[in-house]
Scaffold this active site. Structure first.
Site, mmCIF file in Angstrom:
data_model
loop_
_atom_site.group_PDB
_atom_site.id
_atom_site.type_symbol
_atom_site.label_atom_id
_atom_site.label_comp_id
_atom_site.label_asym_id
_atom_site.label_seq_id
_atom_site.Cartn_x
_atom_site.Cartn_y
_atom_site.Cartn_z
ATOM 1 N N HIS A 74 -134.523 -52.465 28.527
ATOM 2 C CA HIS A 74 -135.285 -51.320 27.923
ATOM 3 C C HIS A 74 -134.238 -50.430 27.150
ATOM 4 O O HIS A 74 -134.727 -49.601 26.431
ATOM 5 C CB HIS A 74 -135.944 -50.772 28.841
ATOM 6 C CG HIS A 74 -135.454 -50.044 29.886
ATOM 7 N ND1 HIS A 74 -135.192 -50.694 31.232
ATOM 8 C CD2 HIS A 74 -134.812 -48.691 29.962
ATOM 9 C CE1 HIS A 74 -134.430 -49.837 31.983
ATOM 10 N NE2 HIS A 74 -134.228 -48.655 31.298
ATOM 11 N N ARG A 119 -123.316 -62.742 50.343
ATOM 12 C CA ARG A 119 -124.570 -62.959 51.297
ATOM 13 C C ARG A 119 -124.694 -64.351 51.548
ATOM 14 O O ARG A 119 -124.399 -65.251 50.662
ATOM 15 C CB ARG A 119 -125.867 -62.363 50.646
ATOM 16 C CG ARG A 119 -126.318 -62.914 49.386
ATOM 17 C CD ARG A 119 -127.293 -61.939 48.975
ATOM 18 N NE ARG A 119 -127.789 -62.198 47.421
ATOM 19 C CZ ARG A 119 -127.327 -62.215 46.241
ATOM 20 N NH1 ARG A 119 -126.349 -61.323 46.221
ATOM 21 N NH2 ARG A 119 -127.718 -62.581 45.208
ATOM 22 N N HIS A 162 -119.414 -52.375 41.937
ATOM 23 C CA HIS A 162 -120.490 -53.024 42.800
ATOM 24 C C HIS A 162 -119.892 -54.308 43.162
ATOM 25 O O HIS A 162 -119.276 -55.078 42.410
ATOM 26 C CB HIS A 162 -121.827 -53.227 41.928
ATOM 27 C CG HIS A 162 -122.714 -54.426 42.572
ATOM 28 N ND1 HIS A 162 -122.783 -55.768 42.047
ATOM 29 C CD2 HIS A 162 -123.454 -54.303 43.542
ATOM 30 C CE1 HIS A 162 -123.730 -56.481 42.748
ATOM 31 N NE2 HIS A 162 -123.933 -55.505 43.700
ATOM 32 N N HIS A 182 -119.072 -45.029 43.557
ATOM 33 C CA HIS A 182 -119.103 -43.951 42.395
ATOM 34 C C HIS A 182 -117.816 -42.910 42.511
ATOM 35 O O HIS A 182 -117.914 -42.189 43.582
ATOM 36 C CB HIS A 182 -120.468 -43.066 42.332
ATOM 37 C CG HIS A 182 -121.746 -44.006 42.280
ATOM 38 N ND1 HIS A 182 -121.666 -44.518 41.124
ATOM 39 C CD2 HIS A 182 -122.702 -44.567 42.857
ATOM 40 C CE1 HIS A 182 -123.196 -45.300 41.111
ATOM 41 N NE2 HIS A 182 -123.325 -45.160 42.369
ATOM 42 N N ASN A 214 -134.066 -50.647 56.272
ATOM 43 C CA ASN A 214 -133.566 -49.570 56.200
ATOM 44 C C ASN A 214 -133.708 -49.008 54.625
ATOM 45 O O ASN A 214 -132.773 -49.301 53.683
ATOM 46 C CB ASN A 214 -132.628 -49.039 56.852
ATOM 47 C CG ASN A 214 -132.235 -47.401 56.890
ATOM 48 O OD1 ASN A 214 -132.319 -46.801 55.903
ATOM 49 N ND2 ASN A 214 -132.618 -46.969 58.050
ATOM 50 N N SER A 252 -122.690 -55.310 50.999
ATOM 51 C CA SER A 252 -123.142 -54.724 49.574
ATOM 52 C C SER A 252 -122.281 -53.547 49.635
ATOM 53 O O SER A 252 -122.517 -52.713 50.287
ATOM 54 C CB SER A 252 -124.392 -54.612 49.627
ATOM 55 O OG SER A 252 -125.014 -53.940 48.441
ATOM 56 N N HIS A 308 -111.251 -58.953 35.377
ATOM 57 C CA HIS A 308 -111.964 -60.290 35.106
ATOM 58 C C HIS A 308 -110.668 -61.374 35.462
ATOM 59 O O HIS A 308 -111.117 -62.542 36.066
ATOM 60 C CB HIS A 308 -112.238 -60.466 33.485
ATOM 61 C CG HIS A 308 -113.490 -60.038 33.231
ATOM 62 N ND1 HIS A 308 -114.746 -60.696 33.513
ATOM 63 C CD2 HIS A 308 -114.100 -58.697 32.880
ATOM 64 C CE1 HIS A 308 -115.776 -60.113 33.205
ATOM 65 N NE2 HIS A 308 -115.562 -58.955 32.805
ATOM 66 N N ASN A 346 -121.146 -57.757 46.103
ATOM 67 C CA ASN A 346 -121.833 -58.083 47.381
ATOM 68 C C ASN A 346 -121.775 -59.559 47.567
ATOM 69 O O ASN A 346 -121.454 -60.503 46.371
ATOM 70 C CB ASN A 346 -123.361 -57.653 47.261
ATOM 71 C CG ASN A 346 -123.947 -58.692 46.458
ATOM 72 O OD1 ASN A 346 -124.492 -59.883 46.780
ATOM 73 N ND2 ASN A 346 -124.427 -58.301 45.084
ATOM 74 N N GLY A 377 -138.425 -54.853 54.293
ATOM 75 C CA GLY A 377 -138.678 -53.758 55.501
ATOM 76 C C GLY A 377 -137.251 -53.368 56.123
ATOM 77 O O GLY A 377 -137.422 -52.779 57.120
#
Length: 303
Positions: A203, A139, A135, A125, A288, A121, A169, A137, A286
């Protein structure tokens, strides 16, 4: 009922999990090396006298099993803050995460909450407001009765430049096209539309950035093909992002540009804390919390 391809994947699970985890780790290593090389080149302007940024690497552990590497560079000449995290975790899902996966239709998860996951991940900035945040990632997730891949990459400029968006793109399309259609649709167009939907901030009524590609729950029944596609998504990240950064890192900027960057970072933080699926999963299982929340910007503003 599992088909034969899925049965074979589950039978060969340990070997294939090891292959995926090793590849994600190698991708992490190559990206960190490329970013530190960019720091060595630097950029003219108020941060040119700084020492080249370097990643601080911290091993992480997950309560219940596994861990990873949290690699964060702060205060660089080109990168103000960038995190490149790799993880390989396993154990038993907490009840909320188990319930969420059962609701998504993961077979057998309601009865058997064991899981394994590995991935990389990244969030960057940048110093120069003309350099877009980014960004990425990729997985892999495994349970005793299922497996799938997910990932993608998206560009998040505060001051968009059409040629940068087009270049990013084009590289994402180049990652998709060799692998053919997905579920009867053009792969790139399908995953581009998914990114536009996923990285939308309800929002605020607007997108987080200028998009990219996004996918999850990828299981065509052919593990090798799905892993090959996931590798291509990761391998196209540096060709998509480095030329944009090299083009913009020396571009002059104003205090108004910096203000726009800080306000856009506030938007980015809102999305990651309220909507991002990876953030919610990492905290719920859980892992880090510093590693999970490394995506947050070093500074941000709100009106």
């Amino acid at each position: 009922m599992l088909d034969r391809a899925e049965e074979t994947m589950l039978e060969n699970a340990e070997e294939r999990k090891a292959d995926a985890a090793a590849w994600f780790r190698s991708l992490r290593d190559s990206i960190c090396e490329a970013f530190e090389a960019l720091e060595d080149v630097g950029a003219p302007g108020p941060f040119s006298a700084l020492a080249p940024g370097r990643f601080e690497v911290t091993p992480t552990e997950r309560d219940g099993g596994g861990g990873g590497l949290m690699s964060v560079m702060r205060g660089g000449r080109v990168f103000e803050k960038v995190g490149v995290n790799w993880s390989e975790v396993h154990g038993t899902l907490a009840p909320p995460a188990q319930a969420a996966m059962a609701a998504r239709g993961v077979p057998g998860i309601a009865e058997d909450p064991r899981f394994w996951a590995s991935g990389i991940s990244l969030v960057a900035h940048m110093r120069n407001p003309h350099c877009p945040a980014v960004h990425m990632n990729t997985r892999m997730f495994w349970t005793p009765n299922a497996w799938w891949f997910g990932g993608g990459a998206d560009l998040n400029p505060c001051l968009p430049h059409e040629e940068d968006t087009a270049h990013f793109h084009a590289e994402m399309k180049a990652a998709c096209d060799p692998h053919g259609p997905l579920e009867g649709e053009d792969r790139y167009e399908k995953l581009k539309a998914w990114a536009d939907e996923y990285f939308f901030i309800p929002h605020r009524g607007r997108a987080r950035g200028v998009g990219g590609i996004f996918y999850d729950d990828l299981n065509t029944g052919d593990w090798d093909a799905d892993f090959a596609f996931t590798r291509d998504v990761g391998a196209h990240f540096l060709p998509a992002f480095l030329p944009v950064t090299e083009r913009r890192r020396a571009q002059p900027w104003t205090e108004e540009d910096k203000e726009a960057q800080l306000i856009h970072r506030g938007l980015y933080a809102e999305y990651n804390l309220v909507y991002d699926r990876g953030t919610k999963f990492g905290l719920a299982t859980g892992h880090n919390p510093d590693a999970v929340l490394m995506s947050l910007p070093p500074e941000a503003k709100w009106h």
